[in-house]
Write a protein that holds these residues in place. Structure first.
Motif, mmCIF file in Angstrom:
data_model
loop_
_atom_site.group_PDB
_atom_site.id
_atom_site.type_symbol
_atom_site.label_atom_id
_atom_site.label_comp_id
_atom_site.label_asym_id
_atom_site.label_seq_id
_atom_site.Cartn_x
_atom_site.Cartn_y
_atom_site.Cartn_z
ATOM 1 N N PHE A 8 -6.610 2.881 0.453
ATOM 2 C CA PHE A 8 -7.901 3.393 -0.008
ATOM 3 C C PHE A 8 -7.941 3.702 -1.514
ATOM 4 O O PHE A 8 -8.810 3.182 -2.234
ATOM 5 N N PRO A 9 -7.007 4.529 -2.036
ATOM 6 C CA PRO A 9 -7.099 4.838 -3.469
ATOM 7 C C PRO A 9 -6.915 3.609 -4.359
ATOM 8 O O PRO A 9 -7.451 3.560 -5.471
ATOM 9 N N LEU A 10 -6.202 2.604 -3.860
ATOM 10 C CA LEU A 10 -5.983 1.383 -4.654
ATOM 11 C C LEU A 10 -7.256 0.549 -4.694
ATOM 12 O O LEU A 10 -7.628 -0.012 -5.723
ATOM 13 N N GLU A 11 -7.929 0.505 -3.537
ATOM 14 C CA GLU A 11 -9.182 -0.230 -3.429
ATOM 15 C C GLU A 11 -10.227 0.403 -4.356
ATOM 16 O O GLU A 11 -10.969 -0.302 -5.039
ATOM 17 N N MET A 12 -10.257 1.754 -4.358
ATOM 18 C CA MET A 12 -11.191 2.479 -5.213
ATOM 19 C C MET A 12 -10.995 2.125 -6.685
ATOM 20 O O MET A 12 -11.902 2.205 -7.490
ATOM 21 N N ARG A 13 -9.745 1.782 -7.018
ATOM 22 C CA ARG A 13 -9.432 1.444 -8.407
ATOM 23 C C ARG A 13 -9.540 -0.048 -8.665
ATOM 24 O O ARG A 13 -9.152 -0.525 -9.734
ATOM 25 N N GLY A 14 -9.988 -0.791 -7.679
ATOM 26 C CA GLY A 14 -10.271 -2.209 -7.875
ATOM 27 C C GLY A 14 -9.040 -3.102 -7.871
ATOM 28 O O GLY A 14 -9.063 -4.208 -8.434
ATOM 29 N N MET A 15 -7.952 -2.656 -7.219
ATOM 30 C CA MET A 15 -6.747 -3.496 -7.194
ATOM 31 C C MET A 15 -6.911 -4.648 -6.196
ATOM 32 O O MET A 15 -7.514 -4.479 -5.144
ATOM 33 N N LYS A 16 -6.353 -5.797 -6.534
ATOM 34 C CA LYS A 16 -6.479 -6.983 -5.652
ATOM 35 C C LYS A 16 -5.680 -6.783 -4.367
ATOM 36 O O LYS A 16 -4.655 -6.100 -4.361
ATOM 37 N N ALA A 17 -6.168 -7.444 -3.274
ATOM 38 C CA ALA A 17 -5.588 -7.227 -1.942
ATOM 39 C C ALA A 17 -4.084 -7.508 -1.899
ATOM 40 O O ALA A 17 -3.315 -6.721 -1.338
ATOM 41 N N ALA A 18 -3.643 -8.620 -2.502
ATOM 42 C CA ALA A 18 -2.227 -8.992 -2.417
ATOM 43 C C ALA A 18 -1.351 -7.918 -3.067
ATOM 44 O O ALA A 18 -0.286 -7.573 -2.550
ATOM 45 N N GLU A 19 -1.838 -7.384 -4.174
ATOM 46 C CA GLU A 19 -1.077 -6.342 -4.863
ATOM 47 C C GLU A 19 -1.064 -5.051 -4.070
ATOM 48 O O GLU A 19 -0.056 -4.340 -4.036
ATOM 49 N N ARG A 20 -2.204 -4.759 -3.427
ATOM 50 C CA ARG A 20 -2.304 -3.545 -2.614
ATOM 51 C C ARG A 20 -1.250 -3.577 -1.512
ATOM 52 O O ARG A 20 -0.546 -2.600 -1.284
ATOM 53 N N VAL A 21 -1.144 -4.721 -0.838
ATOM 54 C CA VAL A 21 -0.195 -4.856 0.279
ATOM 55 C C VAL A 21 1.234 -4.590 -0.207
ATOM 56 O O VAL A 21 2.000 -3.872 0.425
ATOM 57 N N LYS A 22 1.545 -5.163 -1.383
ATOM 58 C CA LYS A 22 2.893 -4.977 -1.928
ATOM 59 C C LYS A 22 3.187 -3.496 -2.197
ATOM 60 O O LYS A 22 4.236 -2.976 -1.836
ATOM 61 N N LEU A 23 2.230 -2.834 -2.836
ATOM 62 C CA LEU A 23 2.416 -1.414 -3.178
ATOM 63 C C LEU A 23 2.499 -0.541 -1.935
ATOM 64 O O LEU A 23 3.314 0.378 -1.862
ATOM 65 N N VAL A 24 1.646 -0.858 -0.941
ATOM 66 C CA VAL A 24 1.651 -0.067 0.308
ATOM 67 C C VAL A 24 3.008 -0.215 0.999
ATOM 68 O O VAL A 24 3.594 0.774 1.438
ATOM 69 N N ASP A 25 3.522 -1.451 1.048
ATOM 70 C CA ASP A 25 4.842 -1.671 1.660
ATOM 71 C C ASP A 25 5.902 -0.836 0.971
ATOM 72 O O ASP A 25 6.725 -0.185 1.611
ATOM 73 N N ARG A 26 5.880 -0.879 -0.357
ATOM 74 C CA ARG A 26 6.893 -0.166 -1.132
ATOM 75 C C ARG A 26 6.794 1.351 -0.895
ATOM 76 O O ARG A 26 7.784 2.043 -0.728
ATOM 77 N N MET A 27 5.561 1.839 -0.852
ATOM 78 C CA MET A 27 5.379 3.272 -0.682
ATOM 79 C C MET A 27 5.746 3.726 0.727
ATOM 80 O O MET A 27 6.360 4.770 0.909
ATOM 81 N N LEU A 28 5.416 2.894 1.745
ATOM 82 C CA LEU A 28 5.789 3.240 3.124
ATOM 83 C C LEU A 28 7.305 3.367 3.246
ATOM 84 O O LEU A 28 7.813 4.238 3.946
ATOM 85 N N GLU A 29 7.996 2.505 2.517
ATOM 86 C CA GLU A 29 9.449 2.548 2.548
ATOM 87 C C GLU A 29 9.956 3.840 1.895
ATOM 88 O O GLU A 29 10.846 4.495 2.420
ATOM 89 N N ARG A 30 9.345 4.219 0.786
ATOM 90 C CA ARG A 30 9.808 5.419 0.065
ATOM 91 C C ARG A 30 9.646 6.689 0.888
ATOM 92 O O ARG A 30 10.393 7.632 0.725
ATOM 93 N N VAL A 31 8.620 6.698 1.758
ATOM 94 C CA VAL A 31 8.435 7.896 2.590
ATOM 95 C C VAL A 31 8.968 7.693 4.024
ATOM 96 O O VAL A 31 8.670 8.468 4.925
ATOM 97 N N HIS A 32 9.761 6.628 4.203
ATOM 98 C CA HIS A 32 10.429 6.338 5.478
ATOM 99 C C HIS A 32 9.445 6.193 6.637
ATOM 100 O O HIS A 32 9.640 6.772 7.699
ATOM 101 N N LEU A 33 8.365 5.439 6.420
ATOM 102 C CA LEU A 33 7.388 5.235 7.492
ATOM 103 C C LEU A 33 7.103 3.747 7.698
ATOM 104 O O LEU A 33 6.031 3.374 8.199
ATOM 105 N N ASN A 34 8.072 2.886 7.369
ATOM 106 C CA ASN A 34 7.858 1.429 7.415
ATOM 107 C C ASN A 34 7.235 0.937 8.709
ATOM 108 O O ASN A 34 6.385 0.055 8.702
ATOM 109 N N ASP A 35 7.661 1.546 9.834
ATOM 110 C CA ASP A 35 7.229 1.011 11.133
ATOM 111 C C ASP A 35 5.901 1.598 11.617
ATOM 112 O O ASP A 35 5.424 1.225 12.674
ATOM 113 N N LEU A 36 5.351 2.520 10.886
ATOM 114 C CA LEU A 36 4.186 3.240 11.418
ATOM 115 C C LEU A 36 2.876 2.891 10.718
ATOM 116 O O LEU A 36 1.868 3.560 10.916
ATOM 117 N N GLY A 37 2.889 1.823 9.914
ATOM 118 C CA GLY A 37 1.703 1.455 9.126
ATOM 119 C C GLY A 37 0.456 1.201 9.961
ATOM 120 O O GLY A 37 -0.659 1.434 9.506
#
Ligand SMILES: Nc1ncnc2c1ncn2[C@@H]1O[C@H](COP(=O)(O)OP(=O)(O)OP(=O)(O)O)[C@@H](O)[C@H]1O
Ligand SMILES: [Mg+2]
Length: 360
Positions: free
Chosen positions: A115-144
């Protein structure tokens, strides 16, 4: 406020310029109650500032004033040099973790983060990459794919943290961001927060009543009491040189030696209106019958009897009766160490320079 988000072309990461924050004589009243009183404070760009204080001291109110969810009764607030009191919160470029998480209940974890990435106009492919990376950092990879209602409290809190961090806003506001996590996870997330702060240098204001968290994470801590700042300092400054009894006893353990039944020696003379304070871990405990413990003239030595010994894993806490005083000493566990029990006679000693005088 316009967004300052840019895409760093080298690694695809977003970067933004951290903001300086200023509270200028801010008061917030709810009827008769002033939740925040005459608060003046500057938070330099890139600082990690923690607001620490007991329940009801005005921490959340201070944060919500900054976030724009609460309007000041008096005073002004500046973010990056601009007054923001008339700027609605959705126009402010900030990441927030609310005390109650406030995830979007109808969106999956992944969509909450996007959501916050979309609000800032980031492209979908980049959003997916960032979301993956962030899910990993907070140890929630499997719960997306889960909905917030299908998560535990600690998992929801990590989603809230990830959502606040993901767009790397110039200002990050965190209200008890790790309160629902177990000890191990909390330490891991503290490590992540420290690493992210080192990496991006985002100005961060974090509210907590967890002392250890405040000491570990912050560049500077403010201690609030009944809507006012009691003391502001670095973690070490606040712990080693508390100015008031309230700060000394709120942050860590403290022996307050009021009307001590023995003649207390200190390096500096006491000022009027102050009381002597000694941290328990500054006190060494020896067997009173042990003849070999010579005390040099930099230390004061008293004799007493153990009333209670509390085992706490890495240390033991001794409650020692010395005349009318009950002194708490904390001994780090070490191999071969003598352990005392209730009734044992012991000698306590400490450096005179470890005595601090704090205002009543
Ligand atoms: N909307 C409101 N209406 C009336 N009083 C309020 C409101 N919000 C907060 N208060 C009062 O203002 C004071 C400060 O509240 P605040 O939520 O800022 O405390 P806090 O330090 O965050 O506490 P906690 O650690 O329990 O979260 C409290 O006395 C509270 O009851
Ligand atoms: Mg609160």
């Amino acid at each position: 406020m316009g967004t300052r988000l840019k895409v760093n072309e080298r690694d695809g990461c977003n970067t933004s310029i951290p903001a300086q924050i200023e509270f200028c004589k801010v008061t917030k009243r709810y009827g008769e109650v002033a939740a925040v009183k005459d608060l003046s404070l500057i938070v330099p760009r890139g600082e990690f500032l923690t607001i620490l204080g007991p329940s009801g001291s005005g921490k959340t109110t201070a944060l919500m004033l900054l976030a724009g969810f609460v309007a000041p009764s008096e005073g002004d607030i500046f973010i990056a040099g601009r007054s923001v009191v008339s700027v609605p919160s959705y126009r402010r470029d900030q990441g927030i973790v609310f005390q109650s998480y406030a995830l979007f209940p109808h969106l999956t974890v992944r969509d909450n983060l996007q959501f916050p990435l979309e609000m800032r106009g980031m492209k979908a492919a980049e959003r997916v990459k960032l979301v993956d990376r962030m899910l990993e950092r907070v140890h929630l990879n499997d719960l997306g794919g889960r909905m917030p209602s299908q998560l535990s409290g600690g998992q929801q809190q990590r989603v809230a943290l990830a959502r606040a961090l993901i767009a790397n806003p110039p200002l990050l506001l965190l209200d008890e961001p790790l309160g629902a996590l177990d000890r191990n996870l909390r330490e891991q997330m503290q490590g992540e927060l420290r690493a992210l702060h080192r990496e991006f240098g985002t100005t961060t204001i974090c509210v907590t009543h967890d002392q250890e968290e405040a000491l570990t994470l912050s560049d500077r801590i403010i201690v609030m009491r009944a809507g006012k700042i009691e003391q502001t300092d670095t973690p070490a400054g606040l712990y080693d040189r508390p100015q008031t009894r309230f700060v000394a006893t709120f942050l860590g353990e403290a022996n307050i030696l009021e009307n001590a039944s023995f003649s207390l020696e200190s390096e500096a003379p006491p000022l009027s209106g102050t009381v002597a304070m000694l941290r328990p871990e500054r006190i060494c405990v020896f067997d009173a019958a042990d003849p070999d413990r010579a005390v040099d003239d930099q230390r004061q030595c008293v004799t007493g009897s153990v009333e209670d010994m509390v085992y706490a894993g890495p240390f033991r806490r001794y409650h020692v009766r010395v005349g009318n005083d009950l002194i708490v000493a904390r001994e780090q566990a070490a191999s071969g160490q003598q352990i005392f029990q209730a009734g044992d006679r012991v000698r306590l000693n400490w450096l005179r320079s470890d005595i601090r005088f704090v205002r009543m």
